[in-house]
Design a protein around this motif. Sequence first.
Motif, PDB file in Angstrom:
ATOM      1  N   HIS A  90       0.808  -1.218   0.000  1.00 21.64           N
ATOM      2  CA  HIS A  90       0.000   0.000   0.000  1.00 21.64           C
ATOM      3  C   HIS A  90       0.839   1.266   0.000  1.00 21.64           C
ATOM      4  O   HIS A  90       0.283   2.368  -0.059  1.00 21.64           O
ATOM      5  N   ARG A  91       2.158   1.109   0.045  1.00 21.65           N
ATOM      6  CA  ARG A  91       3.025   2.285  -0.083  1.00 21.65           C
ATOM      7  C   ARG A  91       3.253   2.652  -1.551  1.00 21.65           C
ATOM      8  O   ARG A  91       3.783   3.717  -1.852  1.00 21.65           O
ATOM      9  N   LEU A  92       2.863   1.760  -2.447  1.00 21.02           N
ATOM     10  CA  LEU A  92       3.022   2.035  -3.876  1.00 21.02           C
ATOM     11  C   LEU A  92       2.047   3.117  -4.325  1.00 21.02           C
ATOM     12  O   LEU A  92       0.985   3.292  -3.714  1.00 21.02           O
ATOM     13  N   GLN A 133      -1.228  -3.932 -10.277  1.00 22.07           N
ATOM     14  CA  GLN A 133      -0.930  -5.207  -9.617  1.00 22.07           C
ATOM     15  C   GLN A 133      -2.207  -5.943  -9.254  1.00 22.07           C
ATOM     16  O   GLN A 133      -2.268  -7.179  -9.336  1.00 22.07           O
ATOM     17  N   LEU A 134      -3.249  -5.206  -8.879  1.00 25.13           N
ATOM     18  CA  LEU A 134      -4.528  -5.832  -8.553  1.00 25.13           C
ATOM     19  C   LEU A 134      -5.104  -6.556  -9.764  1.00 25.13           C
ATOM     20  O   LEU A 134      -5.567  -7.699  -9.654  1.00 25.13           O
ATOM     21  N   PHE A 135      -5.061  -5.910 -10.926  1.00 22.83           N
ATOM     22  CA  PHE A 135      -5.575  -6.541 -12.138  1.00 22.83           C
ATOM     23  C   PHE A 135      -4.746  -7.762 -12.525  1.00 22.83           C
ATOM     24  O   PHE A 135      -5.285  -8.787 -12.955  1.00 22.83           O
ATOM     25  N   GLN A 136      -3.442  -7.661 -12.364  1.00 26.86           N
ATOM     26  CA  GLN A 136      -2.583  -8.808 -12.664  1.00 26.86           C
ATOM     27  C   GLN A 136      -2.897  -9.988 -11.743  1.00 26.86           C
ATOM     28  O   GLN A 136      -2.962 -11.141 -12.186  1.00 26.86           O
ATOM     29  N   ASN A 137      -3.130  -9.697 -10.469  1.00 28.39           N
ATOM     30  CA  ASN A 137      -3.462 -10.756  -9.518  1.00 28.39           C
ATOM     31  C   ASN A 137      -4.812 -11.392  -9.829  1.00 28.39           C
ATOM     32  O   ASN A 137      -4.982 -12.606  -9.702  1.00 28.39           O
ATOM     33  N   LEU A 138      -5.782 -10.569 -10.233  1.00 29.92           N
ATOM     34  CA  LEU A 138      -7.104 -11.098 -10.571  1.00 29.92           C
ATOM     35  C   LEU A 138      -7.037 -12.004 -11.798  1.00 29.92           C
ATOM     36  O   LEU A 138      -7.671 -13.064 -11.844  1.00 29.92           O
ATOM     37  N   ILE A 139      -6.252 -11.596 -12.782  1.00 19.80           N
ATOM     38  CA  ILE A 139      -6.098 -12.407 -13.990  1.00 19.80           C
ATOM     39  C   ILE A 139      -5.410 -13.732 -13.663  1.00 19.80           C
ATOM     40  O   ILE A 139      -5.786 -14.793 -14.166  1.00 19.80           O
ATOM     41  N   ALA A 140      -4.395 -13.685 -12.795  1.00 16.63           N
ATOM     42  CA  ALA A 140      -3.685 -14.910 -12.405  1.00 16.63           C
ATOM     43  C   ALA A 140      -4.571 -15.827 -11.565  1.00 16.63           C
ATOM     44  O   ALA A 140      -4.374 -17.048 -11.538  1.00 16.63           O
ATOM     45  N   LEU A 141      -5.568 -15.247 -10.879  1.00 11.21           N
ATOM     46  CA  LEU A 141      -6.441 -16.028 -10.017  1.00 11.21           C
ATOM     47  C   LEU A 141      -7.507 -16.793 -10.797  1.00 11.21           C
ATOM     48  O   LEU A 141      -7.935 -17.882 -10.383  1.00 11.21           O
ATOM     49  N   LEU A 142      -7.925 -16.267 -11.936  1.00 12.25           N
ATOM     50  CA  LEU A 142      -9.026 -16.867 -12.695  1.00 12.25           C
ATOM     51  C   LEU A 142      -8.788 -18.336 -13.070  1.00 12.25           C
ATOM     52  O   LEU A 142      -9.679 -19.174 -12.890  1.00 12.25           O
ATOM     53  N   PRO A 143      -7.600 -18.707 -13.597  1.00 15.80           N
ATOM     54  CA  PRO A 143      -7.393 -20.129 -13.947  1.00 15.80           C
ATOM     55  C   PRO A 143      -7.472 -21.069 -12.744  1.00 15.80           C
ATOM     56  O   PRO A 143      -7.798 -22.250 -12.900  1.00 15.80           O
TER      57      PRO A 143
END
Length: 766
Positions: A331-333, A341-351
């Motif tokens: 959260h310092r970013l 990063q949130l979108f990247q994590n969501l995409i990685a979570l879908l599979p």
Amino acid sequence: MKLANGSSAMKKAIAPLHQNSLFIFCCMAGETTCWAQQGHQVICVEVHKKTTQISKRATELKPRSRVRVQSVSGGDSKGLPSDSVQMHGASLIGEEEKNGMLIDRGIREKEKTGGRADAWNASLKCGVEKKCVKDVISSHLDVLWDDGYGTKTVKDYFEEAKEMIRPDGGPPRWFCPVECGQPLKDSPVLLFCPGLDGVGSALALHHKALGKVFEVRCLHIPVRDRTPFEGLVTIVEKTVRLEHASSPNKPIYLLGDSFGGCLVLAIAARNPEIDLVVILANPATSFDRSQLQPLLPLSEAWPDGLYNAVPYLLSFIMGDPVKMASVNIDHRLPCRLQIEQLFQNLIALLPCLSDLADIVPKDTLIWKLKLLKSAASYTNSRIHAVKAEVLVLSSGNDYMLPSGDEAQRLKSSLKNCTVRYFKDNGHTILLEGGVNLLTIIKGTGKYRRSRMINFVTDFVPPSMSEFKYGYDELVGLLSFATGSAMFSTLDDGKIVKGLHGVPNEGPVLFVGNHMLIGLEACSLVLELLRERNIMVRGVAHPVVLREREWVSSPEFSFSDWMKVMGAVPVTASNLFKLLSTKSHVLLYPGGARESLHHRGEEYRLFWPDQQEFVRMAARFGATIVPFGTVGEDDIAELVLDYNDLMKIPVLNDYIRNATSSSIRIRDRSKGEVANQELYLPGLLPKLPGRFYFLFGKPIATRGRKEEIVEDRENAKQLYLHIKSEVEGCIAYLLKKREEDPYRNIVDRTVYHALHSPLHEVPAFDP
């Protein structure tokens, strides 16, 4: 004793032999991990393929893998020491060490001269010669230790689950995650009972943190297992009773997630004589009122071809995908990078969501729903018998169960129940961001190593992730607005910028003045942590730290965070214990009267006439550091004080009731300082100025015990000297702050934007 390799050989080896035989099987990860044959004790050593290197010659076999030792089954076997495992035909069970561990009918017993080994995570040492490896067990944690929170995500949970759901035909069993490592000396046991999935890996985000202060064991219920609820209760209860017999003076922690909540409450109801601490994460005791009840009859009629879509539906019902994906985001970013990063994590979570169909197949889901119904009914019929200490974690966005209402029901039904409400989290709260389980346990005062909590010896220092949250999120706005400037005095009397003059070696007693509503305390504690890595234990009024019984759905509050950061109730015994353990202690002799002063009383000391702390400090040879702080008049103006508020009808009755019901620390004979009327003053904010701290010259009491403790006149003179030093620090700061070019927030913000971090913004020259 027999040795066999592989699942087929295992079956052949077990069949013809008599009962109560002990079997040890070595297998690769992914193969059969454990078997239980009625009447036999079976121990499996699982070697992970990824880190195992095998040479061409058998005599050169040197695995470098991590090994998990598990025990299941008919006996009470619980584990095997690492040094008893041998290869190449050598003995598998070594001679017991004089100060080590032994196995007696499968139960670990601790010798009087030995420590408790971790039989759940062992190391496999190959070779003909036996080599005993003794783990060094630490008795404390360093300040700002690494708790690993934010390094694991839900993706790690799915990866672990895929490995563990492979069918092996075994029964429910306990395992200890490798990430937990070696706990501190005398740590209590924590038994985790999983939710609907049954995997037992829902603590993936918390393994490292919990593993430091608990002996963590997780229950794994295989996908194809059909053990009824009463059978699961028997398995867990047997383990609980064995642990209690082994360590009767230690509490046993039972953590239940959803379905597991029913399981651990049932255990608590059946064993009221055992010291249990029960932690419930959205317990399924409210299953009969679930929002999904109308859809349950359709579960059996769901076509097999469409069942693959169910996991995606369940993922949105059971948890908040955004919360799950935000676990490892710093959260310092800047906001832009956080969103990326949130979108990247969501995409990685879908599979990973498709794996839910394997974790909970259709027939297993139907069975688990029936199991949930029987579990809720069984537990609710016995809930009146629960005597254990209970902590309920309740989610506001739980679309599977009415967790908020259930938390209130449990609070009113159980004798010793604490609730913490997380309004933004979903059903799978343990896999979502913003919920550090160990922090919650510490903040609610639930962590202890014996029957009674000890605020000193049971204290777990804040981790780096807790410090970052406290510094950035909890008091971030206050820190930005006040821009604290720290000064200290060296032994030669020279005043310098920073905290270099503060003694590093304890015991140390910081004695100073309270500003309005104690605003300065947070900055003082956090700055000493940040700059000097010194953990300051503040002694606070019990009212500040007590449970808020009048709040229906209490969230994790500022008072909880005070406990996490080391605050304890102000009592003579707590001060005694802290100084005896060479702690750095923060004491405000003026107490509530000073922090809730009236108009025109800024920077006035309201100290008692008696030298309350001086003689105790001298008894332990503590170094006393007087300090002064100013700046409250630069932040806000006091417009309504106690006298003004007592003239307002209704409000004055509320203040009287609050004061009369609070714990009185001092009697009236102590003078003005004993007047501790509790109220919230009316404040008019100003354009923020700055907080200033000056730590005076340290006053040593080591070697002066007889001079101070036995002579009251000398103690009084030292007491007056300390008070005079505090008044001198206040006067110095009030004068010197006029020379500060960055006293105003606007000037500090401009300098911060152009030059350096906020804590490096300069002030006046001392």
